[in-house]
Write a protein that holds these residues in place. Structure first.
Motif, PDB file in Angstrom:
ATOM      1  N   SER A  11       0.786  -1.209   0.021  1.00 38.75           N
ATOM      2  CA  SER A  11       0.124   0.010   0.062  1.00 38.75           C
ATOM      3  C   SER A  11       0.862   1.258   0.150  1.00 38.75           C
ATOM      4  O   SER A  11       0.282   2.342  -0.299  1.00 38.75           O
ATOM      5  N   GLY A  12       2.197   1.153   0.311  1.00 40.66           N
ATOM      6  CA  GLY A  12       2.920   2.317   0.338  1.00 40.66           C
ATOM      7  C   GLY A  12       3.192   2.626   1.850  1.00 40.66           C
ATOM      8  O   GLY A  12       4.087   3.316   2.268  1.00 40.66           O
ATOM      9  N   GLY A  13       2.132   2.194   2.605  1.00 42.18           N
ATOM     10  CA  GLY A  13       2.399   2.391   4.209  1.00 42.18           C
ATOM     11  C   GLY A  13       2.631   1.032   4.872  1.00 42.18           C
ATOM     12  O   GLY A  13       3.597   0.422   4.125  1.00 42.18           O
ATOM     13  N   THR A  14       2.146   0.799   5.933  1.00 38.36           N
ATOM     14  CA  THR A  14       2.404  -0.556   6.675  1.00 38.36           C
ATOM     15  C   THR A  14       0.999  -1.150   6.958  1.00 38.36           C
ATOM     16  O   THR A  14      -0.059  -0.489   7.419  1.00 38.36           O
ATOM     17  N   ASP A  15       0.777  -2.072   6.345  1.00 41.02           N
ATOM     18  CA  ASP A  15      -0.665  -2.857   6.583  1.00 41.02           C
ATOM     19  C   ASP A  15      -0.515  -3.519   7.900  1.00 41.02           C
ATOM     20  O   ASP A  15       0.445  -4.056   8.297  1.00 41.02           O
ATOM     21  N   PHE A  16      -1.745  -4.160   8.270  1.00 39.73           N
ATOM     22  CA  PHE A  16      -1.718  -5.029   9.352  1.00 39.73           C
ATOM     23  C   PHE A  16      -2.555  -6.317   9.227  1.00 39.73           C
ATOM     24  O   PHE A  16      -3.675  -6.210   8.606  1.00 39.73           O
ATOM     25  N   LEU A  17      -2.064  -7.616   9.642  1.00 37.38           N
ATOM     26  CA  LEU A  17      -2.980  -9.002   9.297  1.00 37.38           C
ATOM     27  C   LEU A  17      -2.633  -9.568  10.618  1.00 37.38           C
ATOM     28  O   LEU A  17      -1.452  -9.701  11.195  1.00 37.38           O
ATOM     29  N   ALA A  18      -3.983 -10.075  11.319  1.00 39.32           N
ATOM     30  CA  ALA A  18      -3.901 -10.678  12.561  1.00 39.32           C
ATOM     31  C   ALA A  18      -4.625 -11.985  12.140  1.00 39.32           C
ATOM     32  O   ALA A  18      -5.764 -11.872  11.381  1.00 39.32           O
ATOM     33  N   VAL A  19      -4.138 -13.022  12.888  1.00 41.06           N
ATOM     34  CA  VAL A  19      -4.976 -14.452  12.646  1.00 41.06           C
ATOM     35  C   VAL A  19      -4.801 -14.903  14.244  1.00 41.06           C
ATOM     36  O   VAL A  19      -3.871 -14.957  14.695  1.00 41.06           O
ATOM     37  N   GLY A  20      -6.116 -15.158  14.496  1.00 37.50           N
ATOM     38  CA  GLY A  20      -6.260 -15.808  16.025  1.00 37.50           C
ATOM     39  C   GLY A  20      -6.610 -17.254  15.770  1.00 37.50           C
ATOM     40  O   GLY A  20      -7.600 -17.435  15.397  1.00 37.50           O
ATOM     41  N   TYR A  21      -5.721 -18.166  15.936  1.00 39.68           N
ATOM     42  CA  TYR A  21      -5.744 -19.501  15.763  1.00 39.68           C
ATOM     43  C   TYR A  21      -6.683 -20.071  17.049  1.00 39.68           C
ATOM     44  O   TYR A  21      -5.773 -20.181  18.253  1.00 39.68           O
ATOM     45  N   SER A  22      -7.791 -20.343  16.989  1.00 39.79           N
ATOM     46  CA  SER A  22      -8.556 -20.369  18.029  1.00 39.79           C
ATOM     47  C   SER A  22      -8.710 -22.294  18.458  1.00 39.79           C
ATOM     48  O   SER A  22      -8.995 -22.736  19.498  1.00 39.79           O
ATOM     49  N   SER A  23      -8.262 -22.970  17.519  1.00 41.56           N
ATOM     50  CA  SER A  23      -8.782 -24.490  17.570  1.00 41.56           C
ATOM     51  C   SER A  23      -7.911 -25.137  18.699  1.00 41.56           C
ATOM     52  O   SER A  23      -8.479 -26.025  19.476  1.00 41.56           O
ATOM     53  N   LEU A  24      -6.765 -24.596  18.933  1.00 37.28           N
ATOM     54  CA  LEU A  24      -5.906 -25.319  20.358  1.00 37.28           C
ATOM     55  C   LEU A  24      -6.633 -25.051  21.562  1.00 37.28           C
ATOM     56  O   LEU A  24      -6.653 -26.010  22.339  1.00 37.28           O
ATOM     57  N   ASP A  25      -7.371 -23.940  21.629  1.00 39.72           N
ATOM     58  CA  ASP A  25      -8.075 -23.611  22.790  1.00 39.72           C
ATOM     59  C   ASP A  25      -9.439 -24.713  23.099  1.00 39.72           C
ATOM     60  O   ASP A  25      -9.515 -25.276  24.084  1.00 39.72           O
ATOM     61  N   HIS A  26      -9.950 -24.911  21.754  1.00 37.54           N
ATOM     62  CA  HIS A  26     -11.094 -25.895  22.004  1.00 37.54           C
ATOM     63  C   HIS A  26     -10.400 -27.429  22.416  1.00 37.54           C
ATOM     64  O   HIS A  26     -11.060 -27.872  23.328  1.00 37.54           O
ATOM     65  N   VAL A  27      -9.301 -27.725  21.807  1.00 33.67           N
ATOM     66  CA  VAL A  27      -8.823 -28.817  22.143  1.00 33.67           C
ATOM     67  C   VAL A  27      -8.093 -29.165  23.529  1.00 33.67           C
ATOM     68  O   VAL A  27      -8.410 -30.004  24.183  1.00 33.67           O
ATOM     69  N   GLY A  28      -7.621 -27.995  23.950  1.00 36.63           N
ATOM     70  CA  GLY A  28      -7.035 -28.113  25.301  1.00 36.63           C
ATOM     71  C   GLY A  28      -8.068 -28.000  26.375  1.00 36.63           C
ATOM     72  O   GLY A  28      -7.920 -28.918  27.398  1.00 36.63           O
ATOM     73  N   HIS A  29      -9.269 -27.223  26.372  1.00 33.32           N
ATOM     74  CA  HIS A  29     -10.273 -27.639  27.114  1.00 33.32           C
ATOM     75  C   HIS A  29     -11.193 -28.966  27.260  1.00 33.32           C
ATOM     76  O   HIS A  29     -11.218 -29.517  28.282  1.00 33.32           O
ATOM     77  N   ALA A  30     -11.062 -29.528  26.051  1.00 28.46           N
ATOM     78  CA  ALA A  30     -11.515 -31.235  25.758  1.00 28.46           C
ATOM     79  C   ALA A  30     -10.539 -31.839  26.444  1.00 28.46           C
ATOM     80  O   ALA A  30     -11.062 -32.717  27.207  1.00 28.46           O
ATOM     81  N   PHE A  31      -9.432 -32.141  26.059  1.00 32.07           N
ATOM     82  CA  PHE A  31      -8.323 -33.055  26.374  1.00 32.07           C
ATOM     83  C   PHE A  31      -7.099 -32.836  27.266  1.00 32.07           C
ATOM     84  O   PHE A  31      -6.735 -33.330  27.686  1.00 32.07           O
ATOM     85  N   GLY A  32      -7.245 -31.384  27.636  1.00 27.98           N
ATOM     86  CA  GLY A  32      -6.202 -31.049  28.589  1.00 27.98           C
ATOM     87  C   GLY A  32      -4.730 -30.964  27.887  1.00 27.98           C
ATOM     88  O   GLY A  32      -4.371 -31.437  26.761  1.00 27.98           O
ATOM     89  N   PRO A  33      -3.931 -30.236  28.606  1.00 31.59           N
ATOM     90  CA  PRO A  33      -2.675 -29.932  27.930  1.00 31.59           C
ATOM     91  C   PRO A  33      -1.661 -31.432  27.942  1.00 31.59           C
ATOM     92  O   PRO A  33      -0.658 -31.178  27.218  1.00 31.59           O
TER      93      PRO A  33
END
Length: 579
Positions: free
Chosen positions: A308-330
């Motif tokens: 863009s000529g400036g600085t762009d911003f991209l964010a990705v929140g990977y949520s699945s590990l949380d669902h797995v952790g709640h269910a199966f534990g660390p």
């Protein structure tokens, strides 16, 4: 925009945050004799063309040490080429998703940014509200999906880094954010953005606060999630490569799944088509992470991020590990395998950025919003005091303790997470009645699993203290939103909404001031970042100030500091103001 109405609040918070920063023990000064002690702004040509924020929901800091030998892709590259802060931890107690993402995004703690939980009791409306719910906007669905309610960042009381980048940056900055959760995608993007997208019960959704993007619409139409129906999550490595037991003790399995691999995404038994159980399984699988990665790549390509000529911003929140952790534990094969597959996804994403933006033209920050506790029943097997703290029993004991004093029932309006909210007028009366207050506090402390309880007035203003638990509770406290009393569970005790004699809880959780919930990774790589391992204590609140320094912008207020030790000299050569 609505958030601009809060500018007066922002100014007051800036004054308060400067005072807080002198008290909060996690904000350490830069090393003595360091030429980086002043605020540093990179030379104009050194500023990244794209800032990439990756937040892996529920990724404990110790996962890096435990599993890194099995990573060959993106996670390995971040370690091999980037800056790894090994002692990163949240300095507050309410370690939940919305708070973590807001803290990473703003560089402020809950006591400043105002997000005190995923949900809290709103005294004005006398209702439980979610951290992103906004009655003045409407959610909109992509493709043929459905959307309900309205969500935005209006409850977040300070601008996000992305907001400041958009306002202060050169050129037409684009802000894009994806996650499975609204509370992750929205808080990372902030109050204004070009595309904020999350997954809700089978539909990809945005909000009228942000609008929608044609490239996302086209991708969702061409790649419906139901195409993963009957897909199977298999182990990535031979069974001998996995730690712990194959079957997790007391796991909370998604409906339709067996307790061991393979996990088939076929929904509720006998349904024969994608149903709610299928989408829950999809959330709890590596296929959701793959989809988010592909969405991010499409955004880079179709929106020309980094060009863009400036600085762009991209964010990705990977949520699945949380669902797995709640269910199966660390301590599960599922957690280990999820990270192996995330490592592959991140390898693909970084390679895509190399090709489309250019290696060295972007900077990546990876962290997590919180950790997670072991499943209590597993800890009990080791002889450790562990269990489940029954929240209904807390309420019952408070009501009973107040009976001799003639208080109106119900005295307790709501208990949300660890926050106790009293009915209107009750807490003011308690503060003037030492005997009744003492009876209430003693009653709470008598409940199994309670370590302590703090009164709101003990936490207001984040008073200096040598008690790390009290400091953590104070960093989480925001007047008007937090409860009147705040419960501290014992280590390895989880809050439970069930009575012990009624149901048997399974799985695990987080949300305490203990290291297994607070300790998370902080990894930086790319433009302006020096490779190395750093052992000085830091917090995820340091990420936004560091990115701001690289991009030459100023945050409205912050509790974090610039991680100057990880900046290359070429990116830290021009002192500007004070740090």
């Amino acid at each position: 925009m609505k958030w601009k109405l809060h500018l007066t609040v922002f100014a007051a918070l800036l004054f308060a945050a400067n005072s807080y920063a002198t008290q909060a023990p996690h904000v350490a000064p830069p090393p003595h004799n360091s030429h980086r002690a002043a605020k540093e702004t990179p030379a104009p040509d050194a500023r990244p063309k794209l800032v990439v924020l990756l937040v892996v929901d529920q990724m404990r800091g110790d996962y890096v040490d435990k599993f890194r030998s099995q990573w060959t892709g993106g996670l390995k590259r971040l370690l091999d080429e980037g800056a790894w802060f090994r002692q990163a931890a949240y300095p507050y107690a309410a370690t939940e998703t919305c708070l973590g993402h807001a803290t990473i995004s703003t560089g402020a703690l809950p006591a400043t940014h105002g997000i005190v939980g995923n949900t809290w009791w709103d005294r004005g409306s006398q209702s439980l509200v979610t951290c992103t719910s906004d009655p003045n906007v409407k959610n909109v669905a992509y493709s043929d999906g459905t959307a309900t309610g309205g969500d935005s960042a209006w409850r977040m009381r300070v601008p996000a880094f992305a907001d400041e980048l958009r306002f202060q940056g050169r050129g037409a900055t684009r802000v894009v954010s994806f996650s499975l959760k609204a509370r992750a995608a929205i808080t990372m993007a902030g109050h204004q953005a070009d595309a904020v997208t999350w997954f809700d019960r089978g539909s990809w959704v945005s909000s009228s606060a942000y609008g929608s993007m044609p490239c996302i619409e086209d991708f969702v139409k061409a790649h419906p999630m139901k195409s993963d129906y009957k897909r199977t999550w298999n182990l990535s490595l031979p069974k001998s490569a996995y730690f712990y037991e194959e079957k997790t003790l007391n796991a909370e399995l998604p409906e339709g799944w067996e307790p061991i691999f393979p996990h088939v995404l076929d929904g509720k038994a006998g349904s024969g088509q994608p149903d709610e159980a299928f989408y829950n399984q999809w959330d709890t699988s590596p296929f959701a992470d793959q989809y988010l990665t592909e969405l991010a790549e499409i955004a880079v390509d179709q929106m020309g991020l980094g060009k863009s000529g400036g600085t762009d911003f991209l964010a990705v929140g990977y949520s699945s590990l949380d669902h797995v952790g709640h269910a199966f534990g660390p301590r599960s094969w599922e957690i280990q395998d999820m990270l192996i597959q995330l490592d592959k996804d991140l390898s693909e994403l970084l390679a895509h950025l190399d090709a489309k933006v250019g290696r060295g033209n972007y900077v990546v920050a990876l962290s997590a919003d919180h950790g997670v506790a072991p499943i209590p029943e597993e800890m009990q097997k080791t002889g450790v005091d562990a269990g489940r703290l029954p929240i209904p029993e807390v309420k019952e004991k408070i009501e009973k303790a107040l009976e001799p004093f003639g208080y109106t029932k119900p005295a307790v309006e709501r208990i949300a997470s660890s926050d106790i909210y009293f009915s209107a007028g009750i807490y003011d009366k308690l503060k003037a009645d030492p005997a009744a207050m003492r009876a209430v506090l003693d009653a709470i402390r008598s409940v199994p699993g309670v370590a302590d309880v703090f009164r709101a007035e003990e936490l207001q203003g984040r008073p200096a203290t040598q008690n790390p638990i009290r400091m953590a509770e104070a960093n989480s406290y925001f007047e008007g939103r937090s409860g009147d009393l705040l419960i501290v569970p014992k280590p390895y005790w989880l809050r439970s909404s069930s009575r012990p004699d009624k149901t048997h809880d399974r799985g695990t959780g987080h949300g305490t001031p203990y290291n297994y919930d607070q300790h998370v990774p902080v990894l930086l790589m790319g433009s302006g970042i020096e490779h190395g391992e750093f052992f000085r204590p830091v917090t995820p609140a340091d990420i936004a100030p560091t990115l701001a320094s690289l991009c030459g912008i100023t945050l409205a207020t912050r509790d974090g500091r610039v991680l100057a030790e990880a900046l290359k000299k070429s990116a830290a050569a021009v002192p500007h103001g004070t740090d």
